[in-house]
Motif scaffolding. Structure first.
Motif, PDB file in Angstrom:
ATOM      1  N   ASP A 158       0.830  -1.214   0.000  1.00 39.14           N
ATOM      2  CA  ASP A 158       0.000   0.000   0.000  1.00 39.14           C
ATOM      3  C   ASP A 158       0.860   1.258   0.000  1.00 39.14           C
ATOM      4  O   ASP A 158       0.577   2.212  -0.731  1.00 39.14           O
ATOM      5  CB  ASP A 158      -0.931   0.034   1.221  1.00 39.14           C
ATOM      6  CG  ASP A 158      -2.082  -0.952   1.103  1.00 39.14           C
ATOM      7  OD1 ASP A 158      -2.315  -1.477  -0.008  1.00 39.14           O
ATOM      8  OD2 ASP A 158      -2.748  -1.196   2.126  1.00 39.14           O
ATOM      9  N   HIS A 159       1.911   1.274   0.806  1.00 42.26           N
ATOM     10  CA  HIS A 159       2.758   2.466   0.880  1.00 42.26           C
ATOM     11  C   HIS A 159       3.582   2.644  -0.395  1.00 42.26           C
ATOM     12  O   HIS A 159       3.818   3.779  -0.821  1.00 42.26           O
ATOM     13  CB  HIS A 159       3.639   2.411   2.119  1.00 42.26           C
ATOM     14  CG  HIS A 159       2.858   2.651   3.381  1.00 42.26           C
ATOM     15  ND1 HIS A 159       3.356   2.377   4.629  1.00 42.26           N
ATOM     16  CD2 HIS A 159       1.611   3.122   3.591  1.00 42.26           C
ATOM     17  CE1 HIS A 159       2.448   2.677   5.546  1.00 42.26           C
ATOM     18  NE2 HIS A 159       1.382   3.126   4.935  1.00 42.26           N
ATOM     19  N   ILE A 160       4.008   1.547  -1.023  1.00 47.83           N
ATOM     20  CA  ILE A 160       4.702   1.667  -2.315  1.00 47.83           C
ATOM     21  C   ILE A 160       3.783   2.357  -3.315  1.00 47.83           C
ATOM     22  O   ILE A 160       4.189   3.290  -4.027  1.00 47.83           O
ATOM     23  CB  ILE A 160       5.148   0.281  -2.853  1.00 47.83           C
ATOM     24  CG1 ILE A 160       6.270  -0.288  -1.984  1.00 47.83           C
ATOM     25  CG2 ILE A 160       5.604   0.386  -4.323  1.00 47.83           C
ATOM     26  CD1 ILE A 160       6.619  -1.747  -2.269  1.00 47.83           C
ATOM     27  N   GLU A 161       2.528   1.940  -3.355  1.00 47.44           N
ATOM     28  CA  GLU A 161       1.578   2.531  -4.305  1.00 47.44           C
ATOM     29  C   GLU A 161       1.278   3.991  -3.974  1.00 47.44           C
ATOM     30  O   GLU A 161       1.163   4.818  -4.878  1.00 47.44           O
ATOM     31  CB  GLU A 161       0.292   1.701  -4.358  1.00 47.44           C
ATOM     32  CG  GLU A 161       0.521   0.355  -5.019  1.00 47.44           C
ATOM     33  CD  GLU A 161      -0.756  -0.400  -5.324  1.00 47.44           C
ATOM     34  OE1 GLU A 161      -1.832  -0.050  -4.783  1.00 47.44           O
ATOM     35  OE2 GLU A 161      -0.680  -1.350  -6.127  1.00 47.44           O
ATOM     36  N   GLN A 162       1.174   4.328  -2.695  1.00 53.32           N
ATOM     37  CA  GLN A 162       0.914   5.719  -2.317  1.00 53.32           C
ATOM     38  C   GLN A 162       2.096   6.621  -2.654  1.00 53.32           C
ATOM     39  O   GLN A 162       1.912   7.781  -3.019  1.00 53.32           O
ATOM     40  CB  GLN A 162       0.599   5.811  -0.823  1.00 53.32           C
ATOM     41  CG  GLN A 162      -0.758   5.224  -0.460  1.00 53.32           C
ATOM     42  CD  GLN A 162      -0.989   5.218   1.031  1.00 53.32           C
ATOM     43  OE1 GLN A 162      -0.664   6.182   1.718  1.00 53.32           O
ATOM     44  NE2 GLN A 162      -1.551   4.131   1.541  1.00 53.32           N
ATOM     45  N   LEU A 163       3.308   6.091  -2.544  1.00 47.47           N
ATOM     46  CA  LEU A 163       4.509   6.897  -2.784  1.00 47.47           C
ATOM     47  C   LEU A 163       4.947   6.914  -4.244  1.00 47.47           C
ATOM     48  O   LEU A 163       5.554   7.891  -4.700  1.00 47.47           O
ATOM     49  CB  LEU A 163       5.658   6.391  -1.907  1.00 47.47           C
ATOM     50  CG  LEU A 163       5.445   6.547  -0.397  1.00 47.47           C
ATOM     51  CD1 LEU A 163       6.471   5.730   0.374  1.00 47.47           C
ATOM     52  CD2 LEU A 163       5.500   8.006   0.003  1.00 47.47           C
ATOM     53  N   PHE A 164       4.652   5.828  -4.993  1.00 46.50           N
ATOM     54  CA  PHE A 164       5.157   5.705  -6.369  1.00 46.50           C
ATOM     55  C   PHE A 164       4.071   5.563  -7.426  1.00 46.50           C
ATOM     56  O   PHE A 164       4.352   5.676  -8.616  1.00 46.50           O
ATOM     57  CB  PHE A 164       6.127   4.519  -6.469  1.00 46.50           C
ATOM     58  CG  PHE A 164       7.400   4.746  -5.724  1.00 46.50           C
ATOM     59  CD1 PHE A 164       8.473   5.405  -6.312  1.00 46.50           C
ATOM     60  CD2 PHE A 164       7.532   4.328  -4.410  1.00 46.50           C
ATOM     61  CE1 PHE A 164       9.640   5.634  -5.609  1.00 46.50           C
ATOM     62  CE2 PHE A 164       8.702   4.553  -3.696  1.00 46.50           C
ATOM     63  CZ  PHE A 164       9.759   5.213  -4.297  1.00 46.50           C
ATOM     64  N   GLY A 165       2.832   5.277  -7.030  1.00 43.28           N
ATOM     65  CA  GLY A 165       1.751   5.152  -7.996  1.00 43.28           C
ATOM     66  C   GLY A 165       1.125   3.766  -7.985  1.00 43.28           C
ATOM     67  O   GLY A 165       1.762   2.774  -7.628  1.00 43.28           O
ATOM     68  N   LYS A 166      -0.126   3.722  -8.377  1.00 47.17           N
ATOM     69  CA  LYS A 166      -0.902   2.472  -8.388  1.00 47.17           C
ATOM     70  C   LYS A 166      -0.214   1.409  -9.237  1.00 47.17           C
ATOM     71  O   LYS A 166       0.211   1.666 -10.354  1.00 47.17           O
ATOM     72  CB  LYS A 166      -2.299   2.759  -8.945  1.00 47.17           C
ATOM     73  CG  LYS A 166      -3.244   1.611  -8.884  1.00 47.17           C
ATOM     74  CD  LYS A 166      -3.987   1.597  -7.575  1.00 47.17           C
ATOM     75  CE  LYS A 166      -5.051   0.505  -7.596  1.00 47.17           C
ATOM     76  NZ  LYS A 166      -5.013  -0.299  -6.410  1.00 47.17           N
ATOM     77  N   GLY A 167      -0.063   0.203  -8.661  1.00 44.68           N
ATOM     78  CA  GLY A 167       0.523  -0.916  -9.385  1.00 44.68           C
ATOM     79  C   GLY A 167       2.036  -0.873  -9.531  1.00 44.68           C
ATOM     80  O   GLY A 167       2.619  -1.722 -10.199  1.00 44.68           O
ATOM     81  N   PRO A 194       7.832  10.155  -5.223  1.00 45.56           N
ATOM     82  CA  PRO A 194       7.516  10.958  -6.408  1.00 45.56           C
ATOM     83  C   PRO A 194       6.022  11.111  -6.692  1.00 45.56           C
ATOM     84  O   PRO A 194       5.618  12.045  -7.379  1.00 45.56           O
ATOM     85  CB  PRO A 194       8.215  10.210  -7.543  1.00 45.56           C
ATOM     86  CG  PRO A 194       8.454   8.834  -7.041  1.00 45.56           C
ATOM     87  CD  PRO A 194       8.565   8.933  -5.553  1.00 45.56           C
ATOM     88  N   ALA A 195       5.184  10.206  -6.159  1.00 45.74           N
ATOM     89  CA  ALA A 195       3.749  10.269  -6.441  1.00 45.74           C
ATOM     90  C   ALA A 195       2.909  10.657  -5.230  1.00 45.74           C
ATOM     91  O   ALA A 195       1.691  10.754  -5.333  1.00 45.74           O
ATOM     92  CB  ALA A 195       3.269   8.920  -6.984  1.00 45.74           C
ATOM     93  N   GLY A 196       3.541  10.883  -4.084  1.00 40.17           N
ATOM     94  CA  GLY A 196       2.760  11.240  -2.907  1.00 40.17           C
ATOM     95  C   GLY A 196       3.583  11.188  -1.644  1.00 40.17           C
ATOM     96  O   GLY A 196       4.772  10.877  -1.671  1.00 40.17           O
ATOM     97  N   GLU A 197       2.922  11.519  -0.553  1.00 40.68           N
ATOM     98  CA  GLU A 197       3.586  11.455   0.757  1.00 40.68           C
ATOM     99  C   GLU A 197       2.610  10.885   1.768  1.00 40.68           C
ATOM    100  O   GLU A 197       1.396  10.982   1.606  1.00 40.68           O
ATOM    101  CB  GLU A 197       4.122  12.809   1.184  1.00 40.68           C
ATOM    102  CG  GLU A 197       3.100  13.910   1.321  1.00 40.68           C
ATOM    103  CD  GLU A 197       3.748  15.240   1.681  1.00 40.68           C
ATOM    104  OE1 GLU A 197       3.327  15.832   2.687  1.00 40.68           O
ATOM    105  OE2 GLU A 197       4.650  15.680   0.951  1.00 40.68           O
ATOM    106  N   ILE A 198       3.167  10.273   2.809  1.00 43.88           N
ATOM    107  CA  ILE A 198       2.352   9.686   3.864  1.00 43.88           C
ATOM    108  C   ILE A 198       3.031   9.909   5.208  1.00 43.88           C
ATOM    109  O   ILE A 198       4.252  10.042   5.284  1.00 43.88           O
ATOM    110  CB  ILE A 198       2.125   8.167   3.658  1.00 43.88           C
ATOM    111  CG1 ILE A 198       3.440   7.436   3.390  1.00 43.88           C
ATOM    112  CG2 ILE A 198       1.142   7.892   2.563  1.00 43.88           C
ATOM    113  CD1 ILE A 198       3.305   5.936   3.276  1.00 43.88           C
ATOM    114  N   ASP A 199       2.208   9.955   6.235  1.00 43.28           N
ATOM    115  CA  ASP A 199       2.710   9.996   7.603  1.00 43.28           C
ATOM    116  C   ASP A 199       2.460   8.615   8.201  1.00 43.28           C
ATOM    117  O   ASP A 199       1.303   8.183   8.288  1.00 43.28           O
ATOM    118  CB  ASP A 199       1.979  11.061   8.425  1.00 43.28           C
ATOM    119  CG  ASP A 199       2.382  12.461   8.028  1.00 43.28           C
ATOM    120  OD1 ASP A 199       3.585  12.765   8.108  1.00 43.28           O
ATOM    121  OD2 ASP A 199       1.499  13.246   7.612  1.00 43.28           O
ATOM    122  N   ILE A 200       3.548   7.931   8.570  1.00 43.44           N
ATOM    123  CA  ILE A 200       3.370   6.647   9.240  1.00 43.44           C
ATOM    124  C   ILE A 200       3.339   6.914  10.748  1.00 43.44           C
ATOM    125  O   ILE A 200       4.112   7.724  11.255  1.00 43.44           O
ATOM    126  CB  ILE A 200       4.448   5.607   8.857  1.00 43.44           C
ATOM    127  CG1 ILE A 200       5.865   6.091   9.169  1.00 43.44           C
ATOM    128  CG2 ILE A 200       4.318   5.236   7.378  1.00 43.44           C
ATOM    129  CD1 ILE A 200       6.942   5.013   9.042  1.00 43.44           C
TER     130      ILE A 200
END
Length: 189
Positions: free
Chosen positions: A18-27, A105-111
């Motif tokens: 999930d975090h890979i997709e949020q940070l780099f893009g779906k799939g 490159p596609a987003g950021e998240i707070d863990i």
């Protein structure tokens, strides 16, 4: 003599799918930069920025494959730079640890949690552990010889038929002993 190769582990991050997709893009799928000492593990081409209350690291290497939970592994010195106070823990034990911000490159998240100082450990293939009489989770004393010879206590034995023999320590520990990846450590007890 029980000799073990040493691997020095710089700061790095393991990401969930999930975090890979949020940070780099779906799939998105991580690309292999180089294989690591443990079978099936690799350093990815991709990096993320990690932001703490006091500081930021722009290019933290992602290690693959994806994991069930996101986990950032830093040295104590790295933690000071970020403004965090993570506990020393075994990999995967992130309950109650501090979190941070991750920027891709596609987003950021707070863990909310997941930052640890990894406990020093030795990966043993079951055959090596059996030959030396070592049990999973056993605490060992290990000596690194050289100009800054040092004995490390409480080195955790991690035993699996999926592992290759290798001692992992962080950069602070390696610097204290004057050690580098490829050196040899000796198990004392």
């Amino acid at each position: 003599m029980k000799q073990v190769p040493v691997g020095v582990s710089a700061r790095h991050i393991h990401l969930s799918v999930d975090h890979i997709e949020q940070l780099f893009g779906k799939g998105y799928e991580l690309q292999v930069l180089k294989d690591l000492s443990q079978p099936g593990q690799y350093a990815a081409v991709e990096t993320v920025a990690v932001v703490g209350p006091k500081g930021k690291f722009d290019k933290v290497r992602i290690l693959g494959p994806a994991r069930g939970k996101t986990q950032l592994e830093v040295s104590r010195t790295d933690a000071f730079s970020l403004g965090l106070n993570p506990p020393v823990r075994e990999s995967g034990h992130t309950e109650g640890t501090p979190g941070c911000k991750l920027i891709g490159p596609a987003g950021e998240i707070d863990i909310e949690e997941g930052v640890i100082v990894a406990a020093r450990h030795i990966h043993f293939h079951t055959d090596d552990a059996k030959r030396w009489g070592i049990q999973d989770k056993q605490l060992l004393s290990v000596k690194l010889e050289g100009e800054r010879s040092l004995i490390f206590e409480q080195v955790i034995a991690r035993v699996s038929d999926q592992y290759a023999l290798d001692m992992h320590m962080d950069t602070d520990e390696a610097n204290a002993a004057g050690a580098k990846t490829g050196d040899t450590a000796i198990i004392l007890a």
